[in-house]
Design a protein around this motif. Structure first.
Motif, mmCIF file in Angstrom:
data_model
loop_
_atom_site.group_PDB
_atom_site.id
_atom_site.type_symbol
_atom_site.label_atom_id
_atom_site.label_comp_id
_atom_site.label_asym_id
_atom_site.label_seq_id
_atom_site.Cartn_x
_atom_site.Cartn_y
_atom_site.Cartn_z
ATOM 1 N N SER A 32 0.811 -1.219 0.000
ATOM 2 C CA SER A 32 0.000 0.000 0.000
ATOM 3 C C SER A 32 0.846 1.272 0.000
ATOM 4 O O SER A 32 0.302 2.372 -0.053
ATOM 5 C CB SER A 32 -0.920 0.023 1.223
ATOM 6 O OG SER A 32 -1.785 -1.087 1.214
ATOM 7 N N LEU A 33 2.165 1.113 0.064
ATOM 8 C CA LEU A 33 3.064 2.263 0.156
ATOM 9 C C LEU A 33 2.984 3.095 -1.116
ATOM 10 O O LEU A 33 3.284 2.614 -2.205
ATOM 11 C CB LEU A 33 4.503 1.784 0.389
ATOM 12 C CG LEU A 33 5.524 2.827 0.788
ATOM 13 C CD1 LEU A 33 5.170 3.481 2.114
ATOM 14 C CD2 LEU A 33 6.920 2.192 0.870
ATOM 15 N N LYS A 34 2.528 4.355 -0.948
ATOM 16 C CA LYS A 34 2.353 5.247 -2.094
ATOM 17 C C LYS A 34 3.459 6.278 -2.195
ATOM 18 O O LYS A 34 3.812 6.704 -3.288
ATOM 19 C CB LYS A 34 1.007 5.964 -1.988
ATOM 20 C CG LYS A 34 -0.181 5.046 -2.171
ATOM 21 C CD LYS A 34 -1.492 5.829 -2.108
ATOM 22 C CE LYS A 34 -2.644 4.983 -2.532
ATOM 23 N NZ LYS A 34 -3.376 4.325 -1.504
ATOM 24 N N SER A 35 3.967 6.715 -1.046
ATOM 25 C CA SER A 35 4.994 7.753 -1.105
ATOM 26 C C SER A 35 6.124 7.489 -0.128
ATOM 27 O O SER A 35 5.906 6.999 0.981
ATOM 28 C CB SER A 35 4.389 9.129 -0.843
ATOM 29 O OG SER A 35 4.026 9.262 0.506
ATOM 30 N N VAL A 36 7.320 7.800 -0.584
ATOM 31 C CA VAL A 36 8.527 7.646 0.217
ATOM 32 C C VAL A 36 9.359 8.900 0.029
ATOM 33 O O VAL A 36 9.597 9.335 -1.092
ATOM 34 C CB VAL A 36 9.364 6.433 -0.246
ATOM 35 C CG1 VAL A 36 10.682 6.363 0.520
ATOM 36 C CG2 VAL A 36 8.598 5.149 -0.083
ATOM 37 N N VAL A 37 9.763 9.482 1.138
ATOM 38 C CA VAL A 37 10.726 10.577 1.095
ATOM 39 C C VAL A 37 12.001 10.002 1.686
ATOM 40 O O VAL A 37 12.002 9.514 2.822
ATOM 41 C CB VAL A 37 10.246 11.802 1.912
ATOM 42 C CG1 VAL A 37 11.299 12.893 1.903
ATOM 43 C CG2 VAL A 37 8.929 12.319 1.355
ATOM 44 N N MET A 38 13.076 10.019 0.893
ATOM 45 C CA MET A 38 14.328 9.393 1.316
ATOM 46 C C MET A 38 15.307 10.401 1.885
ATOM 47 O O MET A 38 15.326 11.564 1.492
ATOM 48 C CB MET A 38 14.982 8.689 0.131
ATOM 49 C CG MET A 38 14.300 7.418 -0.272
ATOM 50 S SD MET A 38 15.310 6.511 -1.452
ATOM 51 C CE MET A 38 14.093 6.150 -2.692
#
Length: 189
Positions: free
Chosen positions: A139-145
């Motif tokens: 379900s992961l839609k957004s990642v800020v690295m």
């Protein structure tokens, strides 16, 4: 099964390995401010719904909350510097996690198979994210690295089939095998 709560007494500094492992009816635990370390598998496969890790804890041990299928919310304090291997893997009800500035390491498979995790921000203090750390988070839609990551390891985001856009920081010099395998909706790097 009946629900139960437990208050760990003030003065306890370490929750040892497997201390509450497989306590499926344990839905709520109060962790005192005296605790600085949560051991490996300490709460794995418990019925916990919400967890507040107190300020002062520095390390969340390997597989410490793995398989807590009912865990929806976890508060990680600024004092935590290491989230060890598998710490929250298979926490299928977890929808959001806020990683505080100060965390430097996210271990291998730390959040793998958190099927309902929708977003994650990896703060700039993080210099190492282990392989498979977020694999199977469908379900992961957004990642800020983190802007201090240099390597995106094997399978870090594999199977994150809802992930649409990934911003890879300029600091990254290597993307290992299958880092984004099975991320079928990615349209933008």
């Amino acid at each position: 099964g009946s629900e139960s709560s437990f208050a760990i007494p003030e003065g306890i500094e370490k929750i040892e390995n497997r201390a509450f492992a497989e306590c499926e009816s344990l839905t709520n635990v109060s962790i005192p401010k005296s605790v600085v370390s949560i051991g490996n598998h300490a709460f794995c496969h418990c019925g916990l719904v919400d967890v507040v890790i107190p300020e002062g804890v520095q390390t969340i041990g390997e597989f410490s909350f793995s398989g807590c299928e009912h865990l929806m919310n976890v508060v990680i304090p600024d004092s935590v510097t290491r989230i060890e291997n598998g710490a929250f893997c298979y926490c299928s009800s977890l929808t959001n996690v806020v990683l505080p500035e100060g965390v430097t390491r996210i271990g291998w498979s730390a959040f793998s198979n958190c099927e309902n995790l929708m977003s994650v921000t990896i703060p700039d203090s993080v210099t190492s994210v282990g392989g498979c750390a977020f694999s199977g988070c469908k379900s992961l839609k957004s990642v800020v690295m983190s802007n201090n990551l240099t390597i995106i390891q094997n399978d870090t985001f594999s199977g994150c089939r809802s992930l649409k856009e990934v911003v890879i920081p300029e600091s990254v010099t290597e993307i290992e095998s299958k880092a984004f395998a099975g991320c079928t909706k990615i349209t933008e790097f």
